[in-house]
Design an enzyme around this catalytic site. Structure first.
Site, PDB file in Angstrom:
ATOM      1  N   PRO A 163       0.823  -1.219   0.000  1.00  0.00           N
ATOM      2  CA  PRO A 163       0.000   0.000   0.000  1.00  0.00           C
ATOM      3  C   PRO A 163       0.853   1.264   0.000  1.00  0.00           C
ATOM      4  CG  PRO A 163      -0.904  -1.615   1.500  1.00  0.00           C
ATOM      5  CD  PRO A 163       0.416  -2.156   1.045  1.00  0.00           C
ATOM      6  N   GLU A 164       0.408   2.263  -0.759  1.00  0.00           N
ATOM      7  CA  GLU A 164       1.126   3.525  -0.878  1.00  0.00           C
ATOM      8  C   GLU A 164       0.314   4.635  -0.226  1.00  0.00           C
ATOM      9  OE1 GLU A 164       2.510   4.006  -4.986  1.00  0.00           O
ATOM     10  OE2 GLU A 164       2.266   1.859  -5.297  1.00  0.00           O
ATOM     11  N   LYS A 210       3.769   5.528   4.802  1.00  0.00           N
ATOM     12  CA  LYS A 210       3.010   4.285   4.707  1.00  0.00           C
ATOM     13  C   LYS A 210       2.697   3.668   6.073  1.00  0.00           C
ATOM     14  CE  LYS A 210       5.276   3.292   0.277  1.00  0.00           C
ATOM     15  NZ  LYS A 210       6.073   2.308  -0.500  1.00  0.00           N
ATOM     16  N   ARG A 256      11.708  -3.891  -9.524  1.00  0.00           N
ATOM     17  CA  ARG A 256      10.282  -3.615  -9.532  1.00  0.00           C
ATOM     18  C   ARG A 256       9.747  -3.560 -10.951  1.00  0.00           C
ATOM     19  NH1 ARG A 256       8.328  -1.803  -4.743  1.00  0.00           N
ATOM     20  NH2 ARG A 256       6.421  -2.665  -5.635  1.00  0.00           N
TER      21      ARG A 256
END
Length: 284
Positions: free
Chosen positions: A2-3, A54, A274
């Protein structure tokens, strides 16, 4: 993971559900998940919920806070008087109190569950006055909407020769931006993710700054992205995954008219480990 939009959506709901509630007991099913003096938060009343990039902080009236980082698959889920009974997302695997529930905060008017399939997340009990001294939080860079002005952003980019996407995701440089929104912002600003950060001129830097704010606002508008395990505290999914600009669009035609007309498709490669999505025609 989650960002900023996902964690801010969590914060807003947690504040709505928890403020005024009193922690009466805690059931710990996985001791490695939680650390700190648990006894200090028994009897504490929730006064507010803060976010540091975060990480969320549930603040109590007795001078202690509950810090939580959900990492990849963690979920904070509330069930009680302040949340109307709803069918939870199938991403709440095992339900509430099942094999993936590791901590339960019993409140005077409900329960707060911490679920985590992969157990990468953590919960810490700390003194509220010491939060910003916590190692993880003290190193965070300025956030969009909170400290990251255009001038600060320019200064950060000018000092690094690393790929711009890597800089955007470095939490020490800029807090809150992760893979989904970095990909979308770079596409919106028409920048190659591999371009060295310090090579962006003033015009391009401004375009990227505006693009970051835009994609994050859209993420907040849609309640975050439930690409993997993310759900909101009421057990529902965010919708940004249905509105991404380039993230997860491998093999699809780029949506810019000129690219679409030329038949150029979104490609994926890995940058610093990524998944990175881009259009080779419009991102220079």
């Amino acid at each position: 993971m989650p960002e900023l939009p996902e964690v801010e959506t969590m914060r807003i709901q947690l504040e709505k559900f928890l403020v005024g509630s009193v922690i009466q007991d805690i059931k710990i099913l996985s001791p490695k998940i939680i650390s700190g003096n648990i006894k200090e938060i028994i009897g504490g009343k929730v006064t507010g919920v803060r976010r540091f990039a975060k990480v969320t902080s549930i603040d109590l009236d007795n001078g202690y806070s509950i810090l939580t980082h959900v990492k990849l698959t963690g979920q904070l889920l509330y069930k009680g008087k302040r949340n109307k009974e709803r069918v939870m997302s199938p991403k709440v695997i095992g339900g509430l109190g099942g094999k993936h529930t590791h901590v339960i905060f019993h409140l005077n008017d409900g329960d707060l569950f911490y679920n985590d399939i992969r157990r990468f997340g953590w919960i810490r009990v700390v003194r509220s006055a010491e939060i910003e001294k916590e190692k993880f939080i003290s190193k965070l860079g300025p956030e969009p909407f909170k400290g990251l002005t255009l001038e600060v952003f320019k200064n950060i980019l000018s000092k690094s020769a690393r790929p711009i996407k890597v800089v955007l995701m470095d939490q020490v440089k800029i807090g809150g931006i992760g893979n989904i929104y970095a990909n979308d912002a770079l596409w919106l600003a028409q920048i190659d993710p591999r371009k060295p950060s310090k090579q962006l001129d003033n015009k391009t830097t401004r375009q990227l700054y505006d693009a970051i704010l835009k994609v994050l606002k859209n993420g907040l508008k849609y309640g975050g992205a439930s690409e993997l395990a993310f759900v909101t505290p009421d057990g529902q999914e965010g919708e940004y995954q249905n509105h991404t600009l380039v993230f997860n669009h491998t093999g699809e035609l780029c949506s810019r008219p000129a690219c679409r007309q030329a038949g150029v498709k979104i490609e994926k490669y890995f940058l610093a480990g990524r998944g990175t999505y881009w259009c080779k025609m419009c991102q220079k």
